[in-house]
Design an enzyme around this catalytic site. Structure first.
Site, PDB file in Angstrom:
ATOM      1  CG  HIS A 189      -0.302  -0.180   2.531  1.00 13.77           C
ATOM      2  ND1 HIS A 189       0.100  -1.408   2.977  1.00 13.77           N
ATOM      3  CD2 HIS A 189       0.016   0.701   3.516  1.00 13.77           C
ATOM      4  CE1 HIS A 189       0.640  -1.287   4.180  1.00 13.77           C
ATOM      5  NE2 HIS A 189       0.610  -0.011   4.521  1.00 13.77           N
ATOM      6  CG  HIS A 234       0.940   5.311   4.041  1.00 15.37           C
ATOM      7  ND1 HIS A 234       0.002   5.259   5.056  1.00 15.37           N
ATOM      8  CD2 HIS A 234       1.674   4.178   4.160  1.00 15.37           C
ATOM      9  CE1 HIS A 234       0.172   4.146   5.758  1.00 15.37           C
ATOM     10  NE2 HIS A 234       1.186   3.473   5.241  1.00 15.37           N
TER      11      HIS A 234
HETATM   12  P1  5GP Z   1       1.387   0.545   7.479  1.00 15.21           P
HETATM   13  O1  5GP Z   1       1.755   0.844   8.891  1.00 15.21           O
HETATM   14  O2  5GP Z   1       1.262  -0.940   7.242  1.00 15.21           O
HETATM   15  O3  5GP Z   1       2.260   1.205   6.460  1.00 15.21           O
HETATM   16  O4  5GP Z   1      -0.017   1.219   7.237  1.00 15.21           O
HETATM   17  C1  5GP Z   1      -1.216   0.606   7.529  1.00 15.21           C
HETATM   18  C2  5GP Z   1      -2.228   1.722   7.618  1.00 15.21           C
HETATM   19  O5  5GP Z   1      -3.502   1.161   7.566  1.00 15.21           O
HETATM   20  C3  5GP Z   1      -2.123   2.528   8.909  1.00 15.21           C
HETATM   21  O6  5GP Z   1      -1.878   3.890   8.583  1.00 15.21           O
HETATM   22  C4  5GP Z   1      -3.495   2.334   9.563  1.00 15.21           C
HETATM   23  O7  5GP Z   1      -3.986   3.494  10.184  1.00 15.21           O
HETATM   24  C5  5GP Z   1      -4.352   1.905   8.389  1.00 15.21           C
HETATM   25  N1  5GP Z   1      -5.439   1.032   8.752  1.00 15.21           N
HETATM   26  C6  5GP Z   1      -5.369  -0.060   9.561  1.00 15.21           C
HETATM   27  N2  5GP Z   1      -6.573  -0.652   9.663  1.00 15.21           N
HETATM   28  C7  5GP Z   1      -7.417   0.096   8.875  1.00 15.21           C
HETATM   29  C8  5GP Z   1      -8.802  -0.016   8.575  1.00 15.21           C
HETATM   30  O8  5GP Z   1      -9.514  -0.913   9.028  1.00 15.21           O
HETATM   31  N3  5GP Z   1      -9.329   0.928   7.744  1.00 15.21           N
HETATM   32  C9  5GP Z   1      -8.572   1.926   7.220  1.00 15.21           C
HETATM   33  N4  5GP Z   1      -9.194   2.799   6.411  1.00 15.21           N
HETATM   34  N5  5GP Z   1      -7.264   2.057   7.482  1.00 15.21           N
HETATM   35  C10 5GP Z   1      -6.695   1.151   8.308  1.00 15.21           C
END
Ligand code: 5GP
Length: 113
Positions: A99, A101
């Site tokens: 993903h 951001h």
């Molecule tokens: P990572 O830390 O893996 O780069 O980012 C994962 C992102 O997913 C985090 O920014 C977190 O806030 C977001 N996230 C986690 N669970 C959910 C969810 O159920 N819905 C949405 N919209 N975002 C989520």
């Protein structure tokens, strides 16, 4: 590959605030925003992380990147924005589905934390 929260969002089993969708990507607002605009963009063809993009074809990866750009354009972040891929433990990746951001709506800092 493990079934993640983003797989469930893509299958619309879990609600999300979708801001952009096309044949290649789904873009939805992050549940814990780190900027006035904070959107997560996933490819519809799954890889477990940025470090697993080699498992997809160059064409699919290219369409994903273009989808990220289209999502950013749709958000109207004319003053600029940041694209972040968190990768692995040191990168603080928490969801095993690649993903991007998209962060915008404020001045960013450098170096990132
Ligand atoms: P990572 O830390 O893996 O780069 O980012 C994962 C992102 O997913 C985090 O920014 C977190 O806030 C977001 N996230 C986690 N669970 C959910 C969810 O159920 N819905 C949405 N919209 N975002 C989520």
């Amino acid at each position: 590959m493990e079934d993640t929260i983003f797989d469930k969002i893509l299958r619309k089993e879990i609600p999300s605030d979708v801001v952009y969708e096309d044949d290649d990507v789904l873009a939805f607002r992050d549940i814990n925003p780190q900027a006035p605009t904070h959107v997560v963009v996933i490819p519809k063809s799954k890889a477990a992380g940025f470090d697993r993009l080699q498992s997809l074809s160059p064409e699919v990866v290219g369409r994903y990147m273009q989808g990220v750009a289209r999502a950013a354009e749709k958000l109207g972040l004319g003053e600029g924005y940041r694209v972040v891929f968190n990768v692995g433990r040191h990168g603080l990746q928490t969801v095993a589905y690649v993903h991007a951001h998209l962060l915008g709506g404020r001045m960013m800092g450098w170096p990132p934390g």
